[in-house]
Design an enzyme around this catalytic site. Structure first.
Site, PDB file in Angstrom:
ATOM      1  N   ASP A  23      11.347   9.083  11.896  1.00 23.98           N
ATOM      2  CA  ASP A  23      10.609   7.937  11.790  1.00 23.98           C
ATOM      3  C   ASP A  23      10.934   7.332  10.316  1.00 23.98           C
ATOM      4  OD1 ASP A  23       9.181   5.678  11.563  1.00 23.98           O
ATOM      5  OD2 ASP A  23       7.194   6.625  11.896  1.00 23.98           O
ATOM      6  N   THR A  34      10.120   4.311   8.955  1.00 25.86           N
ATOM      7  CA  THR A  34       9.261   3.444   8.420  1.00 25.86           C
ATOM      8  C   THR A  34       8.573   3.923   7.206  1.00 25.86           C
ATOM      9  OG1 THR A  34       8.659   3.165  11.051  1.00 25.86           O
ATOM     10  CG2 THR A  34       7.392   1.818   9.392  1.00 25.86           C
ATOM     11  N   GLY A  89      22.442   7.197   0.739  1.00 25.82           N
ATOM     12  CA  GLY A  89      21.933   7.198  -0.643  1.00 25.82           C
ATOM     13  C   GLY A  89      21.793   5.736  -1.334  1.00 25.82           C
ATOM     14  N   ALA A 130       0.729  -1.056  -0.097  1.00 22.79           N
ATOM     15  CA  ALA A 130      -0.151  -0.091  -0.008  1.00 22.79           C
ATOM     16  C   ALA A 130       0.800   1.284   0.089  1.00 22.79           C
ATOM     17  CB  ALA A 130      -1.089  -0.107   1.336  1.00 22.79           C
ATOM     18  N   ASN A 131       1.915   1.067   0.680  1.00 22.89           N
ATOM     19  CA  ASN A 131       2.962   2.284   0.871  1.00 22.89           C
ATOM     20  C   ASN A 131       3.412   2.711  -0.638  1.00 22.89           C
ATOM     21  OD1 ASN A 131       2.514   2.220   3.590  1.00 22.89           O
ATOM     22  ND2 ASN A 131       4.408   1.463   3.898  1.00 22.89           N
ATOM     23  N   THR A 188      19.655   0.341  -1.895  1.00 26.15           N
ATOM     24  CA  THR A 188      19.501   1.504  -1.088  1.00 26.15           C
ATOM     25  C   THR A 188      20.472   1.226  -0.103  1.00 26.15           C
ATOM     26  OG1 THR A 188      17.599   0.366   0.229  1.00 26.15           O
ATOM     27  CG2 THR A 188      17.183   2.001  -1.870  1.00 26.15           C
ATOM     28  N   LEU A 189      21.221   2.691   0.555  1.00 26.70           N
ATOM     29  CA  LEU A 189      22.133   2.484   1.468  1.00 26.70           C
ATOM     30  C   LEU A 189      21.886   3.633   2.747  1.00 26.70           C
ATOM     31  CD1 LEU A 189      24.951   2.801  -1.095  1.00 26.70           C
ATOM     32  CD2 LEU A 189      24.262   0.662  -0.080  1.00 26.70           C
ATOM     33  N   ASP A 233       9.804   2.107   1.150  1.00 28.13           N
ATOM     34  CA  ASP A 233       8.710   2.018   0.310  1.00 28.13           C
ATOM     35  C   ASP A 233       8.453   3.186  -0.734  1.00 28.13           C
ATOM     36  OD1 ASP A 233       8.464  -0.303   1.630  1.00 28.13           O
ATOM     37  OD2 ASP A 233       7.017   0.344   2.882  1.00 28.13           O
TER      38      ASP A 233
HETATM   39  O1  RIB Z   1       7.956  -0.647   5.175  1.00 29.28           O
HETATM   40  C1  RIB Z   1       7.117  -0.406   6.210  1.00 29.28           C
HETATM   41  C2  RIB Z   1       5.711  -1.317   6.153  1.00 29.28           C
HETATM   42  O2  RIB Z   1       6.351  -2.670   6.549  1.00 29.28           O
HETATM   43  C3  RIB Z   1       4.929  -0.790   7.328  1.00 29.28           C
HETATM   44  O3  RIB Z   1       3.778  -0.008   6.658  1.00 29.28           O
HETATM   45  C4  RIB Z   1       4.100  -2.293   7.856  1.00 29.28           C
HETATM   46  O4  RIB Z   1       2.884  -2.335   7.509  1.00 29.28           O
HETATM   47  C5  RIB Z   1       5.161  -3.304   7.138  1.00 29.28           C
HETATM   48  O5  RIB Z   1       4.458  -3.844   6.034  1.00 29.28           O
END
Ligand code: RIB
Length: 290
Positions: free
Chosen positions: A233, A235, A210, A41-42, A205-206, A239
């Site tokens: 963050d 996270t 970079g 989704a991301n 990806t590093l 993606d």
């Molecule tokens: O890469 C981050 C994602 O990894 C998060 O959004 C989580 O849901 C996992 O899939």
């Protein structure tokens, strides 16, 4: 052209913690946020926000209607997301003050995507479109084979890393995107560097250093520098990078420009808390000053 993404959809439960928990440790969170996530989704949201037509192929349960609605609001084509009688995937994400994370995944419906959903989606794809996958769904090898047979450009983001899963799709890939640790793991499993595995374009990806692109046709390697930001963050930054690179290529940018734009998107992303809900759009990425 279009991007077809066989990808996960998760509810992300993000806990802010004073440090990442050790084995056996009980730790109180200082904050809890809920949002849309899943590597798939991301990437779909990133590709759509970067200006591409992106069709997501996936599945949710009865508790996932909000996630599909939100993806649609963000510009993703959600017609090929199956509604199953299995709970929607979710992720429990711990984030420390430096922005590093730990993620526990509950795959749920992501690992039960019906073959008919995949087939119906790809029957609408045209040669030259991009098909992307990550390792959070069922049907990866089937999709990769179908993609190759249909003349699509097949991309794989090797996360969460599993050597067998990468090797199952490797013969069908045009693009392979992985981070430094995943690249080492793949080399350990195959005995070859990722750029020596016969894939046309490999991106490693590093993080703060970079990203590096290996052109399998010319044998050249090119570095794209990272931008100077203070992460809160990390996270979903990888993606976002992948969604932006593929969108750039889909819109006809040469690889260096696609990667440079993706690096800007990834840099912005690490300055924000959250995942799909905070992925920047193309205007924000172009206007950002670093
Ligand atoms: O890469 C981050 C994602 O990894 C998060 O959004 C989580 O849901 C996992 O899939």
């Amino acid at each position: 052209m279009a991007i077809w993404n066989l990808g996960s959809i998760n509810a992300d439960l993000v806990y802010a913690l004073p440090h990442l928990p050790a084995a056996g440790e009980t730790l109180a969170a200082t904050a809890l946020d809920r949002g849309l996530g899943g590597k798939g989704a991301n990437m779909s949201v990133a590709a759509a926000r970067a200006g591409s037509r992106c069709c997501h192929i996936g599945a949710v349960g009865p508790d996932g209607v909000w996630a599909v609605d939100r993806m649609m609001e963000y510009g993703v084509d959600t017609r090929h997301i199956a509604k199953l009688d299995i709970p929607t995937g979710h992720a429990v994400i711990a984030v420390d003050p430096e922005g590093e994370n730990q993620i526990i995944l509950f795959p749920g419906a992501n690992r039960a995507i019906p073959a008919t959903t995949l087939g119906a989606a790809l029957s609408e794809a045209a040669a030259g479109d991009i098909l992307v996958m990550q390792n959070e769904t069922s049907l990866q090898a089937e999709a990769a084979r179908m993609g190759r047979d249909l003349g699509l450009r097949v991309a794989y983001a090797a996360a969460p890393f599993d050597a067998q899963a990468v090797q199952a799709v490797l013969p069908f890939l045009d693009f392979l995107i992985l981070n430094e640790v995943e690249a080492q793991q793949l080399q350990a499993a195959t005995g070859k560097a990722p750029q020596a595995l016969g894939v046309k374009d490999v991106i490693i990806t590093l993080g703060a250093k970079g990203a590096r692109h290996f052109d399998g046709t010319t044998g050249e390697a090119r570095d794209i520098p990272a931008l100077p930001v203070t992460p809160v963050d990390t996270t979903g930054a990888g993606d976002t990078f992948t969604g932006y690179v593929l969108s750039g290529l889909d819109r006809g940018l040469p690889m260096p420009q696609a990667m440079a734009q993706a690096a800007r998107a990834g840099a912005l992303m690490v300055t924000r808390h959250g995942t799909a809900d905070v992925i920047p759009d193309l205007k924000e990425v172009r206007d950002a000053r670093f």
